[in-house]
Design a protein around this motif. Structure first.
Motif, short mmCIF file in Angstrom:
data_model
loop_
_atom_site.label_atom_id
_atom_site.label_comp_id
_atom_site.label_asym_id
_atom_site.label_seq_id
_atom_site.Cartn_x
_atom_site.Cartn_y
_atom_site.Cartn_z
N GLY A 1 4.85 -4.69 5.01
CA GLY A 1 4.74 -3.44 5.29
C GLY A 1 5.67 -3.34 5.66
O GLY A 1 6.50 -3.36 6.50
N LEU B 1 7.44 -2.16 -2.19
CA LEU B 1 7.58 -3.03 -1.29
C LEU B 1 6.64 -5.17 -1.56
O LEU B 1 5.75 -4.19 -3.09
N LEU C 1 4.16 -7.32 -0.44
CA LEU C 1 3.24 -8.07 0.83
C LEU C 1 2.96 -9.66 0.47
O LEU C 1 3.11 -10.02 -0.52
N ARG D 1 -7.16 -2.18 0.39
CA ARG D 1 -6.44 -1.36 0.80
C ARG D 1 -7.59 -0.70 1.59
O ARG D 1 -8.73 -0.34 1.16
N LEU E 1 5.75 3.44 -5.88
CA LEU E 1 4.77 3.66 -4.73
C LEU E 1 4.29 5.57 -4.54
O LEU E 1 5.39 5.88 -4.86
N THR F 1 -0.37 4.52 0.31
CA THR F 1 -0.80 4.79 1.56
C THR F 1 -2.12 4.18 2.22
O THR F 1 -2.80 5.27 2.59
N TYR G 1 -2.96 -2.19 4.16
CA TYR G 1 -3.87 -3.66 3.32
C TYR G 1 -3.87 -4.18 3.87
O TYR G 1 -4.05 -5.33 4.64
N THR H 1 -1.60 -5.22 6.67
CA THR H 1 0.08 -4.47 7.36
C THR H 1 -0.65 -3.09 6.64
O THR H 1 -0.72 -2.45 5.95
N VAL I 1 1.26 0.44 5.23
CA VAL I 1 1.60 0.79 4.01
C VAL I 1 1.88 2.28 4.05
O VAL I 1 1.17 2.94 3.57
#
Length: 115
Positions: free
Chosen positions: A9, A18, A20, A38, A85, A90, A93, A109, A111
């Motif tokens: 993250g 990103l 993960l 999330r 993204l 946001t 996660y 984590t 994000v």
């Protein structure tokens, strides 16, 4: 002791990517359905993507075509590749593992996607 440890993250600009990772221990990873959830502030936790032990995948409508879930049973790891993204991605996660009546969660984590 079962552990699901997420990583990857961070802070990224809108349009960025990103990946993960979630490393599992203490379970027979290959037989578990794995998922990414999330939770944004003030909202309920929601399923983002899931992958069965056979490799079938499913996605939330909001991430279809942008996110890809995959698993490496040799490494006991599940991944979530997130592209294009958006600020609305946001959230914290969480990695999830399920087999029969057993459910396990990672610690999460963060994000954050800036506009």
């Amino acid at each position: 002791q079962v552990q699901l440890v997420e990583s990857g993250g961070g802070l990224v600009q809108a349009g960025g990517s990103l990946r993960l990772s979630c490393a599992a221990s203490g379970i027979i990873f290959s037989i578990h359905t794995m998922g990414w959830y999330r939770q944004a502030p003030g909202k309920q936790r929601e399923l983002v993507a899931g992958i069965t032990r056979g490799g079938s995948t499913n996605y939330a409508d909001s991430v279809k075509g942008r996110f890809t879930i995959s698993r490496d049973n040799a490494k006991n790891t599940v991944y979530l590749q997130m592209n294009s993204l958006k600020p609305e991605d946001t959230a914290v996660y969480y990695c999830h593992a399920n087999f029969a009546r057993s459910d396990y969660w990672g610690q999460g984590t963060q994000v954050t996607v800036s506009s």
